[in-house]
Design a protein around this motif. Sequence first.
Motif, PDB file in Angstrom:
ATOM      1  N   LEU A  58      10.494  58.897  29.910  1.00 39.39           N
ATOM      2  CA  LEU A  58      11.466  58.361  30.863  1.00 39.39           C
ATOM      3  C   LEU A  58      12.820  59.040  30.680  1.00 39.39           C
ATOM      4  O   LEU A  58      13.492  59.392  31.664  1.00 39.39           O
TER       5      LEU A  58
ATOM      6  N   ALA B 156       7.812  52.626  32.685  1.00 39.89           N
ATOM      7  CA  ALA B 156       7.147  53.930  32.546  1.00 39.89           C
ATOM      8  C   ALA B 156       5.945  53.911  31.609  1.00 39.89           C
ATOM      9  O   ALA B 156       5.438  54.962  31.230  1.00 39.89           O
TER      10      ALA B 156
ATOM     11  N   SER C 136       4.744  52.505  36.592  1.00 37.43           N
ATOM     12  CA  SER C 136       3.671  53.358  36.111  1.00 37.43           C
ATOM     13  C   SER C 136       2.358  52.942  36.763  1.00 37.43           C
ATOM     14  O   SER C 136       2.045  51.751  36.873  1.00 37.43           O
TER      15      SER C 136
ATOM     16  N   PRO D 179       2.620  58.211  34.726  1.00 37.10           N
ATOM     17  CA  PRO D 179       3.547  58.143  33.584  1.00 37.10           C
ATOM     18  C   PRO D 179       3.508  59.380  32.687  1.00 37.10           C
ATOM     19  O   PRO D 179       4.409  59.575  31.874  1.00 37.10           O
TER      20      PRO D 179
ATOM     21  N   LEU E 173       7.857  61.266  37.873  1.00 39.55           N
ATOM     22  CA  LEU E 173       8.785  60.180  37.573  1.00 39.55           C
ATOM     23  C   LEU E 173      10.209  60.531  38.006  1.00 39.55           C
ATOM     24  O   LEU E 173      10.900  59.714  38.626  1.00 39.55           O
TER      25      LEU E 173
END
Length: 397
Positions: free
Chosen positions: A216, A281, A304, A327, A333
Amino acid sequence: MIYAVCFTNFGPYHLARLRALAARLGERGDRLVAYETAGGERLYPWARSDGDEPFDRVVLFPDRELEELPAGACGEAMTEALDRDRPDAVAAVGYVRPESLALARWGRGNGAATILMSESQAVDRPRVWYKEMIKARRLRLFDAALCGGPSHRDYLVDLGLPADRIALGYNAVDHDFFADQTDAWRARPGSREGMPAAPFFLSVCRFAPEKNLLRLLQAFRRYRGQGGSWDLVLCGDGPQADDVAAAIEMSDCAEAIHRPGFLQADELARWYAHAAAFVLASVSEPWGLVANEAAAAGLPLLLSSRAGCARTLVPDPEGSTGARFDPMDVRDLAGKLGWVASLAGADRLAIGRRAREVAAEWGPDRFARGALEAWGVAATRPKSRKTILTFGNAAGR
């Protein structure tokens, strides 16, 4: 009649569910007994609530922490409590904890309906054949199950429990609490004090490898490098806290990343109230109750694809309540961070309102209705007093 439910330690989630179930049982003249294994738990240090409740609360070890209890003592204490209370139905979390197995075995041996409460998915972690065999054998202790959503039901079916004996609704939070609290915080002057001036993504989780915080942070760095101006707030603590701190320090956007620490529900609601979007995440996440909280707060959701709640709270077509992402894919992301940040304010508010509407269907009463449905299904199954043998504690989750 008496319905007995056991959790290791009562946090806000559990109390909200138990209150709703007690209310439903009370309407039909039945009673809830809620067993709490220990008075505290290091893994989840919730503030303790010891007020009057609409159910009978029994703490097996009131002055002990869960992590220090011998397995044998937990099973023995549970059996003693059940011998005393003689419930007509018993519901256990999973098939690993010693008190859960004791609860299920007692129910099978005493003619009570036995219900498994489960939030495991096949995708949660690599599966080993012999552990799956042990789980399938232990599953025979249960007449019915209450689980979170379709992915959890599918896993139980794979282990051998028929789909028509599985109810949904296990994963619920106090939706109205978070909706009301966040609305109140937003209306309170000065309530944003101590928070970033910029709009911010909010992530709430335990700082542990499965929560995927290092990726993340990589995705957030990529987002900022592409001209993004939002900040990132990470609420929580845990064994990976030092690694997270080091990764933040090594990034070139440390000034835009904030760590308020582990927060209790009241203070956490303030951060939900002023966040611009929520992100979870995790690479392994049986459900993700914090996503329910964020949705109740009216936040767009970035979830996620491995979270058990992902397809429930962010249904197809994506975009109405937020978006899902891989993820393991930092680019994906980062792209989702950029997508939600690029939306007009009115559009983000509309997405957040829709997320709140969807999550409202998964509040405490959904748990209560699912628990009663599972009892009804379990009560129709012929009872056997034969003890089912199981093997050690190797099954895991």
